[in-house]
Design an enzyme around this catalytic site. Structure first.
Site: not given
Lengths: 658, 658
Positions: A327, A423
């Site tokens: 990511e 998240c």
């Protein structure tokens, strides 16, 4: 009549129709929905986690706390940082109570704080994963453990909740956590000379310091920043010493130290490397501590990171993270649109970073990027119904590609109910619920208005500002300043970069021509009332990228005001890549009240190729089969609103005659 | 004077300068080099394996055989299919001995066969991995074991070696292997109702049948094809029954059954799915068995696969496999150029498939694709010095991207010394060494000349054909046919698809105008001598893709004759994406004897943008910064020759005004 020396912003009431719709959604849909998810009471489908580490079909986040508090029995489920879903939710609740008081919700939150208090250990430690599954490993696996990250999120929530409700218990838990960390970390003998694999505690401790003025919290944040990367072998030595058996999070052992921004001291880091969310959380912490301590080295670092991200590694929508692997950031000007990551949390984190930078210095670019994230990169993370979320935000998507090409399988074309690693939903919720804190920044006797979000703001000395507009659809911004004490102060208004060539400013209905200084015009206020009218350039703009960005060459993004647009398949004939915007294309704007909760739409003159037949050759000469254009239009909608209807292709960058 | 009924091709001597250079390289460099590598005697750097499964820094391939033959002690090292490196090398040796007799090499090969015989078990079994590491698991892990794949490669080598040298021992080993497999596999009680996870044995058994006329080998190949995918749970049941502990090859448990073409019976498979090499090996086997048995279902299957691959899923260079994940096909028209796979072995496999299809029916397209692979997709797998190899063949490469973006890390921009999984080097070697077998196909009384590679060929009835040309640089092809017995036969010449609009044919120096029938013109031969002169269209062509291929829109590939060209950074100013070929561009061809061992180069009129500065904004409006073109040229070289100089960008598809 006096010159203000240190103006204070007391409160901001959002009156923006655009934002109030989202903020009511947070109260009515998002918070109840997320609460039910965290209590495993929602009937949802949890998307395959983008990191493929999901171990549960339930959130189990509240259950983990209950297990530690001996309310129920069981094993921990979810990620080591599962607790943070709860804390970010609590933080969003705190902000919501400010604009939408709700006793029932406050009662739930108070009880949650009681539960958290019961789960907290005597020494202040709290991480349900380690308490349940591996108490002997506390603070011994910092590369992957997320313990300080987790407690940092609680501290942020507690600061917010205390500020809104005055709940002392919430704050005391946070202080105990911070004290626990302070007792365990540092260069003193017997302490751990380390830091967390995921930055967050630095910014959380800074917030706690700002509230409590307890210097040791700021010192601790400073220590974490300075110590990071000093000993590149720290993480692996820790794991070796503890005895390696398995990754806490599968695959993480293979990531390079740059993923954790731990390959070298941060003052030596030249570029934004590794996991994008870690980078922007770290940057926010650096900016906080730089401002609070005046440390010039740290200031240099956060400006360097800012420039690298914003000038070399950011998508036109504000999204960051060019690869799904880790990511992460990749390299300067590498901005592929259909294999990218662009995590919602990373855009949310950029708003934190920008806000801190604005508090350091009145530079319009920080406001520009903050605006870009608020109206595009962050906002696309949440659906219009508040119950579906993007983790990954691509600039180009195609359901066929996501399904058929594994290199694009991380790109969802419909927002998911929830994620194994959840998240993003709570992060975007806390941002929207606190958007009132992102409109003004005060520097001594200067009030900066850097975001155009209608509101009524009260400052001390009885100064109040009513900002009215229909932004982002309309560029007319009006301010009514009341200053009964006739205090002297400067009022700075950001002139967005997209409007700097063309805007009009009136003070008390008279045209004024003021210099733009680092992105702001400054108006000196000393009378008891003032009316300021700003008219921004809401022309439709064709944006091109620096031609070092290979993937955007020969393409344009269409922007109007702060809103970046995209084409969706359902408004056009697929495939989108067969369209081309003509060289001297006209574009027309139309606000459509009935589409996607009310959006400004754009139609652009274009031409389109007939789609070749499946019976046509795969390859032939250009002369055998010349291009066959015909007139057409491209219909565009705001990027943040994509993916709210049927599944289909989407593209921000559109072919343009060049 | 008689009509031939079944002409036989006896031998072909290659006289082509282009191919003889490669073929001498095979003898002088490639075979000795590969032998030293397999004996762990070469001082080489083994590239990170594209599959990241490399467990060894040495090949260890010969050592594995020696361990099984009790010559040395030790553990198996390398992949479960490590033996195949040896077998493919042996097969290449066999072909080389035909055109370059070499007693020393033959002696080495004979001794190798002795070693293989000693390693073979009494029942015919031979797979060093299982013999050394897991004898109790023979044939019990077929999903990953590659046992039949491995033995299949030996059988291929043995057939070739026996045909060239008459070595009976080599053939007997192969027979014993095939008998062992026949004894263990089938639907009869007590046999394994399965097949190998990697197709290969089907084509190998067909070759063994063609040599020995032993019907059971053909029956066994037929069984494997028919049984494949009948019970989709077969592979996993096997593993469960044996008790799962670990993957033989890491990560393989996660691949879907379509990766192995085992999700459903092959007659039900509509598209080419999964691992590209497996697909084309399977297709070759299907085509063999379809031809040898006349089974119409199998014929339908291989035509369906052919059409799907060639018309929907093949790169313009002949490369196949659009994703690195599983080295696989993705979906129709998904042909990304910079994240693709395009394995060398898959292109080599396509030549096998095309050759088989040509033996089934005289369809020019099979010859077109065979030519495309020979001169482009396969040939790019080997360096001009014969000692460096590509596993992955991208159509667009950039060292910065390969280094900086993990989604492109599988794309090497320099050929590697060797690979952990070294399937490709020996595969391209055996293809080049046997290219004489890819020039003519005989159907009854028809000789098809489908490849333009200078040679002298002898057929029975004393028919001989001398083909002379300077192909691929020159399009003048001449045939001198000697037919002293004045036999009657048809001589078919493929008119390549790239020349069908424009070619000239003379028979005995007189222009003739013959119809093109499925890609061939047919000349009736009955005189004792005939001279045929064919002049092909060697104009430079701008190729476009079907516009369903998103990644190629607005781009062209440049082709001349069979050669697909590319731009390399060193011949142009980087970045290549800033160039654009003008609408009415002129292109000039020049043969350069001094460049890359002699290549035809092309210069195309183009325009190029000044590279934006790093100080320029990342995004700005088109009107603020219009495109700034200036005149330029693009210099191109053949795709097969890229990556033989300094590291740099490469691109086959080039921007074109469209």
């Amino acid at each position: 009549m006096q010159t203000c020396t240190n103006l204070e912003l007391n409160n901001v009431k959002i009156t923006s129709e655009f934002w109030n719709r989202y903020r009511e959604l947070i109260v009515k849909e998002v918070l109840p929905y997320q609460w039910s998810v965290m209590n495993d009471e929602a009937n949802i489908h949890i998307a395959d986690d983008p990191q493929k580490n999901g171990t549960t079909k339930n959130s189990h986040a509240i259950a983990n706390l209950k297990i530690v508090a001996s309310k129920i029995k069981g094993h921990h489920s979810g990620f080591p940082f599962q607790d943070t879903d709860v804390y970010k939710w609590l933080e969003a609740v705190a902000y919501s109570l400010r604009y939408h008081p709700n006793d029932d919700l406050k009662q739930i939150a108070d009880k949650l704080i009681d539960l958290i208090a019961e789960a907290q250990e005597y020494d202040g430690y709290l991480s349900t994963y380690f308490q349940i599954e591996a108490p002997e490993r506390k603070f011994k696996r910092l590369k992957q453990s997320h313990e300080l990250y987790t407690m940092g999120h609680y501290i942020e929530a507690a600061v917010a909740y205390y500020q809104v409700t005055g709940n002392e218990k919430a704050l005391n838990i946070a202080r105990k956590m911070a004290d626990c960390i302070d007792n365990n970390f540092g260069l003193e003998k017997g302490k751990i000379p380390g830091y967390d694999g995921h930055p967050e505690i630095e910014l959380a401790l800074s917030r706690l310091y700002e509230l409590t003025h307890e210097k040791k919290y700021l010192n601790l944040a400073y220590y974490f920043l300075k110590q990071r990367g000093q000993d590149p072998k720290f993480f692996d030595h820790q794991i070796e010493q503890d005895g390696f058996d398995h990754d806490l999070i599968e695959g993480m052992r293979n990531f390079p130290l740059s993923y954790y921004q731990a390959a070298e001291p941060i003052v030596d880091q030249e570029t934004a490397e590794g996991h994008a969310v870690r980078v922007v959380y770290l940057c926010t912490g650096i900016a906080y501590v730089a401002r609070l301590t005046g440390d010039q080295d740290l200031l240099t670092v956060c400006k360097r990171f800012w420039n690298n991200i914003v000038k070399k590694r950011m998508y036109v929508t504000g999204n960051i993270g060019s690869t799904t692997t880790g990511e992460s950031f990749t390299y300067d000007y590498d901005l592929p649109n259909d294999t990218m990551y662009g995590e919602t949390c990373a855009s949310v984190g950029m708003t934190f970073f920008a806000k801190q930078m604005l508090q350091i210095e009145p530079e319009g670019e920080y406001g520009d990027i903050l605006e870009k994230e608020l109206f595009n990169g962050s906002l696309s993370g949440i659906s219009l119904d508040g119950k579906h979320f993007f983790y990954v935000n691509p600039l180009e998507a195609d359901p066929t590609a996501s399904k058929g090409n594994p290199g694009k399988s991380h790109i969802l074309t419909r927002r998911a109910d929830w994620f194994g690693c959840a998240c993003c939903p709570s992060n975007v919720a806390r941002l929207i619920a606190s958007v009132d804190q992102y409109i003004y920044t005060v520097h001594g006797s200067t009030i900066l208005s850097h975001q155009f979000i209608s509101n009524e703001a009260n400052f001390d000395n009885n100064i109040s500002i009513i900002q009215s507009n229909n932004f982002p659809w309309d560029g007319n911004i009006s301010y009514k300043i009341k200053n009964p004490g006739e205090n002297k102060f400067k009022f700075g208004i950001r002139i967005p970069s997209w409007s700097q060539c063309n805007y009009k400013l009136q003070v008390n209905k008279k045209d004024v021509n003021l210099p733009v200084k680092s992105g702001f015009v400054y108006i000196f206020v000393e009378s008891s009332q003032m009316q300021i009218d700003l008219s921004l350039d809401m022309c439709i703009q064709f944006i091109r990228a620096n031609n070092r960005v290979k993937n955007d060459l020969g393409k344009v993004a269409v922007q109007r005001g702060p809103i970046v647009y995209c084409a969706e398949e359902m408004d056009n004939s697929a495939p989108l890549w067969l369209y081309r915007i003509k060289e001297q294309a006209q574009a027309r704007y139309h606000y459509n009240d009935h589409l996607l909760n009310g959006i400004g739409t754009i139609k652009v003159d274009a031409e389109v190729l007939n789609e070749d037949s499946k019976d046509d050759l795969l390859y032939t000469t250009v002369s055998n089969k010349p291009y066959d254009w015909h007139e057409s239009k491209l219909s565009l909608i705001p990027y943040y609103a994509w993916g709210n209807r049927d599944d289909g292709q989407m593209s921000v960058w559109l072919n343009k005659e060049y």
